[in-house]
Motif scaffolding. Structure first.
Motif, PDB file in Angstrom:
ATOM      1  N   GLY A  39      27.060  14.248   0.303  1.00  0.00           N
ATOM      2  CA  GLY A  39      26.261  14.325  -0.907  1.00  0.00           C
ATOM      3  C   GLY A  39      26.552  13.153  -1.820  1.00  0.00           C
ATOM      4  N   TYR A  40      25.668  12.949  -2.772  1.00  0.00           N
ATOM      5  CA  TYR A  40      25.847  11.900  -3.780  1.00  0.00           C
ATOM      6  C   TYR A  40      25.525  12.508  -5.136  1.00  0.00           C
ATOM      7  CZ  TYR A  40      24.896   7.661  -6.534  1.00  0.00           C
ATOM      8  OH  TYR A  40      24.882   6.683  -7.505  1.00  0.00           O
ATOM      9  N   VAL A  41      26.478  12.402  -6.073  1.00  0.00           N
ATOM     10  CA  VAL A  41      26.301  12.926  -7.429  1.00  0.00           C
ATOM     11  C   VAL A  41      26.531  11.796  -8.416  1.00  0.00           C
ATOM     12  CG1 VAL A  41      27.067  14.603  -9.139  1.00  0.00           C
ATOM     13  CG2 VAL A  41      27.080  15.214  -6.718  1.00  0.00           C
ATOM     14  N   GLU A 101      35.925  17.862   0.545  1.00  0.00           N
ATOM     15  CA  GLU A 101      37.098  17.540   1.360  1.00  0.00           C
ATOM     16  C   GLU A 101      37.425  16.051   1.344  1.00  0.00           C
ATOM     17  OE1 GLU A 101      34.624  19.537   2.447  1.00  0.00           O
ATOM     18  OE2 GLU A 101      35.776  21.385   2.125  1.00  0.00           O
ATOM     19  N   SER A 102      36.403  15.217   1.198  1.00  0.00           N
ATOM     20  CA  SER A 102      36.616  13.771   1.256  1.00  0.00           C
ATOM     21  C   SER A 102      35.521  13.075   0.472  1.00  0.00           C
ATOM     22  CB  SER A 102      36.608  13.282   2.710  1.00  0.00           C
ATOM     23  OG  SER A 102      36.726  11.878   2.772  1.00  0.00           O
TER      24      SER A 102
END
Length: 362
Positions: free
Chosen positions: A262-264, A302-303
């Motif tokens: 994902g990208y936030v 997690e990463s």
């Protein structure tokens, strides 16, 4: 579309007439036009004495014109018309400019309805002249970054796209955007909502269904100031879009979720603030650079890593316009039919909100 051959010879800049010198004209269009190689800000329509003085100080080589009719009376004196006046004037002024045989750029929204926007596209085709819409937020750094990640496969198969343009302005500000007359095309849905929908369509393609909640929240407000749209794309991705003037705690600017990462991203692209403060993309300093504390996060719980934001690039829009005018057959940076698609979604959103139903698009 087959853009017209520019009237001006290639050994001098193309002459641009700008209609409107309010916020959009003075802070966005004029400085971007003036710093684009191959373009020259030749004339600006404004009858306001204070804005004329502002124009004289900021662009002393540009002539002031009283009315759009005066500007369009001599079409051979111009190569491009840019319409940055209030929304209700966009379609009639674009129609007049196209009929005069002039390449035309219109600030969003192109028109008040998708039917009217489509009519303008057909008129441009008939006259063989360029028509484009100023969707500058396609060149926001956060959107450029998200686009690169999505198209490069860094997130895997994207199933959800969340995008917000939120503000906290609990009291309505004076101006045409807050007027109740539907002819003004005011309210946040057609303002910032135009950007949100355009970005979603640009990234994930056509929409099959639209659900929306559109409200008037603030005391004294008479146009929509709070809206949520849920779009289902034909690709299967779902876009959730928010635009609001009554948000005391701002959410993430973007959240893009795929099946591998994902990208936030928080914080707004800095280019609007730079332009409004008088900075110009003239090469004197880095342009569109995001603050490190606003960098987005890429990965999973997690990463995850902090990902520098790609530089924003509003100048790319007018560079694309200059290229389209210089080389016949070169497409404009924003196809005007994209604006028809955006308006179709916005119209479906109004229907959805009014009926409490999900609207299916043909």
């Amino acid at each position: 579309m087959n853009p017209q051959t520019p009237r001006a010879p290639h050994d001098r800049p193309l002459r641009v007439g700008l209609i409107g010198y309010g916020l959009a004209g003075s802070a966005f269009h004029a400085p971007l036009i003036a710093t684009t190689p191959g373009l020259r800000l030749d004339a600006v329509v404004t009858a306001n004495p204070e804005r004329r003085e502002q124009l004289r100080q900021e662009h002393p080589d540009a002539r002031a014109v009283d009315t759009p009719e005066q500007l369009l009376a001599d079409p051979d004196a111009l190569d491009l018309v840019v319409i940055a006046s209030p929304n209700r004037t966009h379609a009639p002024l674009a129609r007049a400019a196209l009929r005069a045989g002039l390449a035309t750029v219109v600030d969003k929204p192109l028109a008040g309805t998708s039917a009217e926007a489509l009519e303008l596209c057909r008129l441009a085709d008939e006259r063989g002249v360029l028509l484009s819409v100023f969707q500058n937020r396609r060149w926001d750094g956060d959107f450029l970054t998200a686009s690169r990640l999505v198209r490069g496969g860094a997130l895997g198969r994207v199933h959800r796209f969340e995008s917000r343009f939120e503000r906290f302005r609990p009291k309505p500000k004076p101006g045409w955007r807050e007027l109740a007359d539907p002819a003004e095309i005011g309210g946040t849905l057609y303002d910032l909502g135009s950007h949100l929908v355009d970005q979603a369509l640009t990234l994930f393609g056509p929409v099959e269904t639209v659900y929306a909640e559109i409200d008037v929240r603030r005391d004294g407000a008479v146009v929509d100031d709070d809206a949520f749209l849920a779009l289902t794309h034909a690709s299967g991705t779902r876009s959730h879009l928010w635009t609001s003037a009554i948000t005391p705690l701002i959410g993430p600017r973007l959240r893009v979720l795929g099946d591998t990462a994902g990208y936030v991203k928080h914080g707004m692209d800095p280019q609007e603030a730079e332009l409004r403060s008088g900075h110009r993309p003239d090469g004197s300093h880095p342009w569109g650079a995001d603050l490190p504390e606003h960098y987005g996060t890429l990965g999973s719980d997690e990463s995850a890593i902090s990902l520098p934001t790609d530089p924003g690039d509003y100048p790319a829009y007018y560079a694309g316009i200059a290229a389209a005018l210089a080389v016949p057959g070169t497409p404009p940076p924003v196809d005007p039919r994209d604006a028809v698609a955006t308006l179709t979604v916005l119209e479906a959103a109004r229907t959805s909100a009014a009926t409490g139903t999900t609207v299916r698009l043909d």
